[in-house]
Motif scaffolding. Structure first.
Motif, PDB file in Angstrom:
ATOM      1  N   LYS A 193      18.381  -8.556  23.021  1.00 39.68           N
ATOM      2  CA  LYS A 193      19.144  -9.763  22.717  1.00 39.68           C
ATOM      3  C   LYS A 193      19.583 -10.443  24.014  1.00 39.68           C
ATOM      4  CE  LYS A 193      23.033 -11.326  19.849  1.00 39.68           C
ATOM      5  NZ  LYS A 193      24.098 -10.877  18.905  1.00 39.68           N
ATOM      6  N   GLY A 194      19.337 -11.736  24.116  1.00 41.76           N
ATOM      7  CA  GLY A 194      19.788 -12.483  25.283  1.00 41.76           C
ATOM      8  C   GLY A 194      18.981 -12.241  26.533  1.00 41.76           C
ATOM      9  N   GLY A 195      17.757 -11.784  26.403  1.00 40.98           N
ATOM     10  CA  GLY A 195      16.917 -11.534  27.567  1.00 40.98           C
ATOM     11  C   GLY A 195      15.589 -10.955  27.121  1.00 40.98           C
ATOM     12  N   ASN A 196      14.733 -10.630  28.081  1.00 42.81           N
ATOM     13  CA  ASN A 196      13.449 -10.045  27.734  1.00 42.81           C
ATOM     14  C   ASN A 196      13.505  -8.526  27.831  1.00 42.81           C
ATOM     15  OD1 ASN A 196      13.120  -9.351  30.537  1.00 42.81           O
ATOM     16  ND2 ASN A 196      12.273 -11.387  30.932  1.00 42.81           N
ATOM     17  N   ARG A 197      12.384  -7.896  27.533  1.00 45.19           N
ATOM     18  CA  ARG A 197      12.313  -6.424  27.505  1.00 45.19           C
ATOM     19  C   ARG A 197      12.670  -5.818  28.861  1.00 45.19           C
ATOM     20  NH1 ARG A 197       6.750  -4.417  25.299  1.00 45.19           N
ATOM     21  NH2 ARG A 197       7.761  -4.962  23.326  1.00 45.19           N
ATOM     22  N   ARG A 198      12.105  -6.345  29.931  1.00 51.80           N
ATOM     23  CA  ARG A 198      12.393  -5.809  31.263  1.00 51.80           C
ATOM     24  C   ARG A 198      13.881  -5.890  31.581  1.00 51.80           C
ATOM     25  NH1 ARG A 198      10.878  -4.996  36.561  1.00 51.80           N
ATOM     26  NH2 ARG A 198       8.667  -4.941  36.087  1.00 51.80           N
ATOM     27  N   GLN A 199      14.471  -7.046  31.336  1.00 51.46           N
ATOM     28  CA  GLN A 199      15.895  -7.212  31.624  1.00 51.46           C
ATOM     29  C   GLN A 199      16.748  -6.250  30.814  1.00 51.46           C
ATOM     30  OE1 GLN A 199      16.169 -11.381  30.673  1.00 51.46           O
ATOM     31  NE2 GLN A 199      15.953 -12.033  32.801  1.00 51.46           N
ATOM     32  N   ALA A 200      16.397  -6.055  29.558  1.00 51.47           N
ATOM     33  CA  ALA A 200      17.171  -5.153  28.696  1.00 51.47           C
ATOM     34  C   ALA A 200      17.100  -3.723  29.203  1.00 51.47           C
ATOM     35  CB  ALA A 200      16.661  -5.241  27.267  1.00 51.47           C
ATOM     36  N   LEU A 201      15.907  -3.277  29.615  1.00 44.78           N
ATOM     37  CA  LEU A 201      15.765  -1.910  30.107  1.00 44.78           C
ATOM     38  C   LEU A 201      16.457  -1.742  31.454  1.00 44.78           C
ATOM     39  CD1 LEU A 201      12.027  -1.227  29.142  1.00 44.78           C
ATOM     40  CD2 LEU A 201      14.090  -0.391  27.974  1.00 44.78           C
ATOM     41  N   GLU A 202      16.299  -2.714  32.341  1.00 40.16           N
ATOM     42  CA  GLU A 202      16.954  -2.629  33.651  1.00 40.16           C
ATOM     43  C   GLU A 202      18.473  -2.665  33.520  1.00 40.16           C
ATOM     44  OE1 GLU A 202      13.624  -4.681  36.612  1.00 40.16           O
ATOM     45  OE2 GLU A 202      15.216  -5.923  35.749  1.00 40.16           O
ATOM     46  N   ASN A 203      18.965  -3.386  32.535  1.00 36.78           N
ATOM     47  CA  ASN A 203      20.413  -3.553  32.384  1.00 36.78           C
ATOM     48  C   ASN A 203      21.112  -2.287  31.907  1.00 36.78           C
ATOM     49  OD1 ASN A 203      22.696  -5.377  32.557  1.00 36.78           O
ATOM     50  ND2 ASN A 203      22.779  -5.292  30.321  1.00 36.78           N
ATOM     51  N   THR A 204      20.352  -1.289  31.455  1.00 37.46           N
ATOM     52  CA  THR A 204      20.988  -0.061  30.957  1.00 37.46           C
ATOM     53  C   THR A 204      21.777   0.666  32.050  1.00 37.46           C
ATOM     54  OG1 THR A 204      18.907   1.157  31.318  1.00 37.46           O
ATOM     55  CG2 THR A 204      19.339   0.306  29.098  1.00 37.46           C
ATOM     56  N   VAL A 205      21.441   0.441  33.309  1.00 39.50           N
ATOM     57  CA  VAL A 205      22.219   1.080  34.374  1.00 39.50           C
ATOM     58  C   VAL A 205      23.645   0.541  34.398  1.00 39.50           C
ATOM     59  CG1 VAL A 205      20.158   1.516  35.752  1.00 39.50           C
ATOM     60  CG2 VAL A 205      21.480  -0.579  36.145  1.00 39.50           C
ATOM     61  N   ASN A 206      23.838  -0.671  33.875  1.00 40.99           N
ATOM     62  CA  ASN A 206      25.176  -1.261  33.849  1.00 40.99           C
ATOM     63  C   ASN A 206      26.020  -0.769  32.688  1.00 40.99           C
ATOM     64  OD1 ASN A 206      24.828  -2.915  36.171  1.00 40.99           O
ATOM     65  ND2 ASN A 206      23.602  -4.341  34.958  1.00 40.99           N
ATOM     66  N   TYR A 207      25.467   0.122  31.875  1.00 43.12           N
ATOM     67  CA  TYR A 207      26.277   0.773  30.847  1.00 43.12           C
ATOM     68  C   TYR A 207      27.205   1.814  31.473  1.00 43.12           C
ATOM     69  CZ  TYR A 207      22.962  -1.131  27.379  1.00 43.12           C
ATOM     70  OH  TYR A 207      22.177  -1.954  26.599  1.00 43.12           O
ATOM     71  N   GLY A 208      26.940   2.153  32.719  1.00 38.96           N
ATOM     72  CA  GLY A 208      27.793   3.092  33.435  1.00 38.96           C
ATOM     73  C   GLY A 208      29.007   2.405  34.030  1.00 38.96           C
ATOM     74  N   VAL A 209      29.867   3.208  34.639  1.00 42.14           N
ATOM     75  CA  VAL A 209      31.128   2.728  35.206  1.00 42.14           C
ATOM     76  C   VAL A 209      31.044   2.791  36.732  1.00 42.14           C
ATOM     77  CG1 VAL A 209      33.619   3.153  35.358  1.00 42.14           C
ATOM     78  CG2 VAL A 209      32.412   3.502  33.183  1.00 42.14           C
ATOM     79  N   SER A 210      31.524   1.750  37.399  1.00 45.99           N
ATOM     80  CA  SER A 210      31.533   1.718  38.864  1.00 45.99           C
ATOM     81  C   SER A 210      32.129   2.999  39.432  1.00 45.99           C
ATOM     82  CB  SER A 210      32.327   0.508  39.350  1.00 45.99           C
ATOM     83  OG  SER A 210      31.691  -0.694  38.983  1.00 45.99           O
ATOM     84  N   ASP A 211      31.495   3.512  40.473  1.00 42.56           N
ATOM     85  CA  ASP A 211      31.873   4.828  40.990  1.00 42.56           C
ATOM     86  C   ASP A 211      33.340   4.911  41.407  1.00 42.56           C
ATOM     87  OD1 ASP A 211      29.046   4.902  40.817  1.00 42.56           O
ATOM     88  OD2 ASP A 211      29.004   6.482  42.330  1.00 42.56           O
ATOM     89  N   LEU A 212      33.878   3.834  41.976  1.00 47.63           N
ATOM     90  CA  LEU A 212      35.265   3.865  42.424  1.00 47.63           C
ATOM     91  C   LEU A 212      36.207   4.127  41.259  1.00 47.63           C
ATOM     92  CD1 LEU A 212      37.346   3.502  44.673  1.00 47.63           C
ATOM     93  CD2 LEU A 212      37.297   1.037  44.215  1.00 47.63           C
ATOM     94  N   ILE A 213      35.973   3.455  40.138  1.00 47.77           N
ATOM     95  CA  ILE A 213      36.816   3.655  38.953  1.00 47.77           C
ATOM     96  C   ILE A 213      36.525   5.010  38.328  1.00 47.77           C
ATOM     97  CG2 ILE A 213      37.385   2.764  36.657  1.00 47.77           C
ATOM     98  CD1 ILE A 213      36.595  -0.014  37.663  1.00 47.77           C
ATOM     99  N   TYR A 214      35.251   5.377  38.247  1.00 53.03           N
ATOM    100  CA  TYR A 214      34.876   6.631  37.597  1.00 53.03           C
ATOM    101  C   TYR A 214      35.418   7.844  38.348  1.00 53.03           C
ATOM    102  CZ  TYR A 214      32.009   9.703  34.707  1.00 53.03           C
ATOM    103  OH  TYR A 214      31.585  10.666  33.818  1.00 53.03           O
ATOM    104  N   SER A 215      35.563   7.717  39.655  1.00 49.22           N
ATOM    105  CA  SER A 215      36.098   8.840  40.439  1.00 49.22           C
ATOM    106  C   SER A 215      37.556   9.120  40.096  1.00 49.22           C
ATOM    107  CB  SER A 215      35.965   8.551  41.936  1.00 49.22           C
ATOM    108  OG  SER A 215      36.785   7.441  42.310  1.00 49.22           O
TER     109      SER A 215
END
Length: 359
Positions: free
Chosen positions: A52-74
């Protein structure tokens, strides 16, 4: 020529191994006719078929952004972006927050710089802290049923996808797994198939209650055995026993309590499937499994001849030095696993025997 089936089983947060490898296969021109999905693999499959809102490549690449920034996650090692508070008040708060002027710009992190992603994660962290919760002693799960999925998957477009698919779930009332076919898959059946016990409450659908299918069939390979028009099966092996380690704290101990049974289930299912591919013997383990030719449900069934099915396994093992971090939701881990999966997928497609998968 028969169909090619891709099996996407359970696994989170190491699911970016699957998204990276799948992107590599897509770039190589691999033709996939049907996707068998379970648990976290259903997110991967749906992003591949109906982003949704993009193509297949963008959707798969964007899965890394499901994570939390390391500074906050620490400082706060919980993925508040995916696992959100339940209850009607929480739902109303999230709708209000998302509707704030300019907020949609900050919630979609695809293409952002690291500094922008950190700011976006901080905004979402503040929202998660302020959000009311409906959890009480009488709750049957900690989290709302995947509110994020409607922002990343177009379930209407899924109906028009040329790729067939099915998704498993476990029905509590029937005491048996079920398979939702493509025409049945929507936001509700997805949530039924992703309701891992304790993390999510059982999902009520058509008068029955469901838990995650991957908690019972981690790879959902059993359904492929019943199909007679399949000649190639691709399995992404993301559940390896190397993920089991001695926990460093109570949160890691909880993660290990989830991953250990999934690893055992996946190993057993894959061994049974390989046995069927090589010998044609279909092993029956449960009374609810359909037996052929009147055979007892707890005994193997021997068909006339072995199936003409070739199994392709993409080994997505994590190097020893990274294993202590491979089950964290830190964005650096998701980035690392995505690249690892992508590289493994590229290596897989360089092998001459695997060119048979290319359309």
């Amino acid at each position: 020529m028969g169909l090619t089936v891709l099996a996407l089983g359970g696994g989170a947060p190491n699911f970016t191994l699957m998204t990276g490898a799948l992107l590599a296969l897509d770039e190589a021109g691999v033709k996939i006719d049907r996707i068998s999905m379970a648990g976290g693999g259903s997110v991967v499959g749906l992003l591949y078929m109906a982003p949704k809102g993009g193509n297949r490549r963008q959707a798969l690449e964007n899965t890394v952004n499901y994570g939390v920034s390391d500074l906050i996650y620490s400082m706060f090692p919980v993925n508040y972006k995916l696992f959100q508070k339940p209850g009607p008040a929480a739902d109303r708060f999230r709708a209000w927050f998302a509707a704030l002027p300019g907020m949609q710009r900050w919630l979609n992190q695809y293409g952002m710089s690291d500094a922008q992603k950190l700011y976006s994660d901080w905004l979402q962290f503040m929202a998660a802290m302020m959000c009311p919760s409906g959890v009480s002693w009488f709750s049957t799960g900690l989290s709302a049923h995947a509110p994020f999925i409607q922002d990343v998957v177009d379930f209407n477009a899924l109906k028009d996808s040329p790729i067939d698919c099915h998704l498993n779930a476990y029905c509590i009332e029937d005491n048996a797994p079920v398979s939702f076919e493509k025409h049945e898959i929507d936001v509700h059946t997805f949530r039924a198939g992703l309701s891992f016990p304790f993390i999510y409450p059982p999902y009520r659908l058509n008068g029955k209650h469901y838990f995650e299918g991957a908690a019972f069939q981690a790879l959902n390979l059993k359904s492929i055995v019943q199909e007679h028009d399949v000649d190639k099966v691709i399995v992404m092996d993301v559940l390896r026993d190397g993920l089991i380690k001695r926990p460093r704290n109570i949160w890691e101990a909880y993660s290990q309590s989830i991953i250990m049974p999934l690893i055992a289930l996946a190993g057993r299912e894959l061994a049974i499937f390989e046995y069927w591919v090589h010998t044609g013997i279909e092993v029956k383990l449960h009374p609810w499994e359909t037996a052929h030719a009147g055979a007892a449900p707890d005994r193997p069934v021997v068909p006339v001849q072995p199936p003409n099915v070739k199994l392709f396994q993409i080994q997505l093992t994590v190097p020893d030095e990274h294993k202590p971090y491979s089950l964290t939701w830190a964005k650096s881990n998701l980035d690392y696993l995505f690249k690892l999966g992508y590289d493994r997928g590229k290596e897989f497609m360089l092998q001459p025997d695997n060119q048979a998968l290319v359309a």
